[in-house]
Write an enzyme that holds these catalytic residues in place. Sequence first.
Site, PDB file in Angstrom:
ATOM      1  N   GLY A  17       0.810  -1.199   0.000  1.00 28.47           N
ATOM      2  CA  GLY A  17       0.000   0.000   0.000  1.00 28.47           C
ATOM      3  C   GLY A  17       0.846   1.254   0.000  1.00 28.47           C
TER       4      GLY A  17
ATOM      5  N   ARG B 171      -4.035   1.429 -16.882  1.00 28.89           N
ATOM      6  CA  ARG B 171      -4.291   2.082 -15.592  1.00 28.89           C
ATOM      7  C   ARG B 171      -5.082   3.397 -15.688  1.00 28.89           C
ATOM      8  NH1 ARG B 171      -0.975   3.689 -12.352  1.00 28.89           N
ATOM      9  NH2 ARG B 171      -1.809   2.782 -10.461  1.00 28.89           N
TER      10      ARG B 171
ATOM     11  N   CYS C  25      -9.661   1.428 -30.776  1.00 29.19           N
ATOM     12  CA  CYS C  25     -11.000   1.871 -31.166  1.00 29.19           C
ATOM     13  C   CYS C  25     -11.949   1.706 -29.994  1.00 29.19           C
ATOM     14  CB  CYS C  25     -11.465   1.138 -32.409  1.00 29.19           C
ATOM     15  SG  CYS C  25     -10.535   1.733 -33.815  1.00 29.19           S
TER      16      CYS C  25
ATOM     17  N   TYR D 212       2.168  -2.606 -12.986  1.00 22.58           N
ATOM     18  CA  TYR D 212       0.849  -2.820 -13.601  1.00 22.58           C
ATOM     19  C   TYR D 212       0.756  -2.170 -14.989  1.00 22.58           C
ATOM     20  CZ  TYR D 212       0.308  -3.948  -8.732  1.00 22.58           C
ATOM     21  OH  TYR D 212       0.515  -4.476  -7.493  1.00 22.58           O
TER      22      TYR D 212
HETATM   23  C1  PLP Z   1      -1.258  -6.544  -5.272  1.00 26.24           C
HETATM   24  C2  PLP Z   1      -0.783  -7.008  -3.966  1.00 26.24           C
HETATM   25  C3  PLP Z   1       0.310  -6.368  -3.352  1.00 26.24           C
HETATM   26  C4  PLP Z   1       1.039  -5.189  -3.956  1.00 26.24           C
HETATM   27  O1  PLP Z   1       0.347  -3.985  -3.931  1.00 26.24           O
HETATM   28  P1  PLP Z   1       1.085  -2.636  -4.405  1.00 26.24           P
HETATM   29  O2  PLP Z   1       0.068  -1.576  -4.271  1.00 26.24           O
HETATM   30  O3  PLP Z   1       1.525  -2.840  -5.825  1.00 26.24           O
HETATM   31  O4  PLP Z   1       2.265  -2.426  -3.552  1.00 26.24           O
HETATM   32  C5  PLP Z   1       0.729  -6.873  -2.136  1.00 26.24           C
HETATM   33  N1  PLP Z   1       0.135  -7.936  -1.559  1.00 26.24           N
HETATM   34  C6  PLP Z   1      -0.905  -8.574  -2.128  1.00 26.24           C
HETATM   35  C7  PLP Z   1      -1.507  -9.750  -1.446  1.00 26.24           C
HETATM   36  C8  PLP Z   1      -1.397  -8.126  -3.342  1.00 26.24           C
HETATM   37  O5  PLP Z   1      -2.446  -8.765  -3.896  1.00 26.24           O
END
Ligand code: PLP
Length: 410
Positions: free
Chosen positions: A227, A307, A337, A365
Amino acid sequence: MELQQGVYRIQGIDPHALVKEFGSPLYVYDADKIVSQLRTLKTAFAASDVRIKYAAKALTNLSILKLLRKSGSDIDVVSIQEAQLALRAGFEPAQIMYTPSGVDFNELIACVDLGLTVNIDNLSTLAKFGKKYRDTYPCSIRLNPHIMAGGNLKISTGHSNSKFGISVHQLPEILETVSAHNIRINGLHIHTGSDITESDVFLKMADILFGLAKNFPHLKFMDFGSGFKVAYKEGDVVTNVNDLGQKLTKAFNEFCEGYGRKLELHFEPGKFIVSESGHLLVRTNVVKKTPTVTFVGVDSGLNHLIRPMMYDAYHTIINVSNPGGEKKQYTVVGYICETDTLGADRMISEVREGDLLALKNAGAYGFSMASNYNSRFRPAEVLIINGQAKLIRERETFEDLLRHQVEIDI
Ligand SMILES: *Cc1c(COP(=O)(O)O)cnc(C)c1O
């Protein structure tokens, strides 16, 4: 990418030279940035026994995985295929955390056979796991703390209506299942979502886990997921990992003293590690003036970088070919398109047809969510390492589009 004497460069290399050699559009990653982001996290939490489990799904190129392994990262995978890529990149099974969501139980068994750390996110699977393995193979559990956190609803995973994790309110059921089958719980895990900027959210999660831990005497680690937010534009608020590191390691070490044993502190960052390392280089096909908007149409789109359309993500766009040009307002769009705006109403140095643009923060991503929509090829990927550009994935060809098609006589 930095401006050096009026020219944009990545580790000293001119993006024009990269496109000349490898074609356009092109994903380019800066190895130095990946390694320095990993170091930043390791340093911030060094006061505890920290393990960084890079979330592979952000960018799964084998060379990137190898780079991270060599730089001291562990890895988090969400599918057995990602686990197989990790093994191929040289990770030991013990370094691989498998955190699936709602997968077939047979895949879990296969991951146990590979020797991975298995993280379970629902009660029904936990019961099946207990019945099959009892105390012979430990597992960790993914909890849902019921905290609303993260940049937006699509990337929030820890709130009460999220499909992820076992609700902390179901602790009695968890304990019942664990004791019925004598399951060894070796880790507690929470991942509340992406783009969390407040240290307090992590500390709140930590408090919840610390409170639950006394019910699980066999813990080896606690995993606070990810996060961590990075900057997408100038002035963006980002997670202050040093501040968080100080506060969280202090709380964690105090908790360990009470628990009676030193545990490992795990994180699983994806975006934080690779986002800023990546640029998507695209060529301007057309500049189209309408009475109200000036569109810049490029040789890429939501097939290569979804994204902006999927998450309303903001990717800074720079004109690599005209860094000193007068700033004008543009809406940069793809060639798909379908409405595929990459950036609306942006102030960019004057764009001419043929100019090379760079979309920043394209490491996480980006390629990993790319598709063949509109029957376009997925781009090549290049890693800049030790001042050299290395091709780490070829651009697709028409053969790739045909590869799994079965052409019958009609
Ligand atoms: C996607 C995910 C992450 C990574 O999240 P980021 O925002 O890219 O850091 C970490 N742990 C789990 C279980 C995830 O599914």
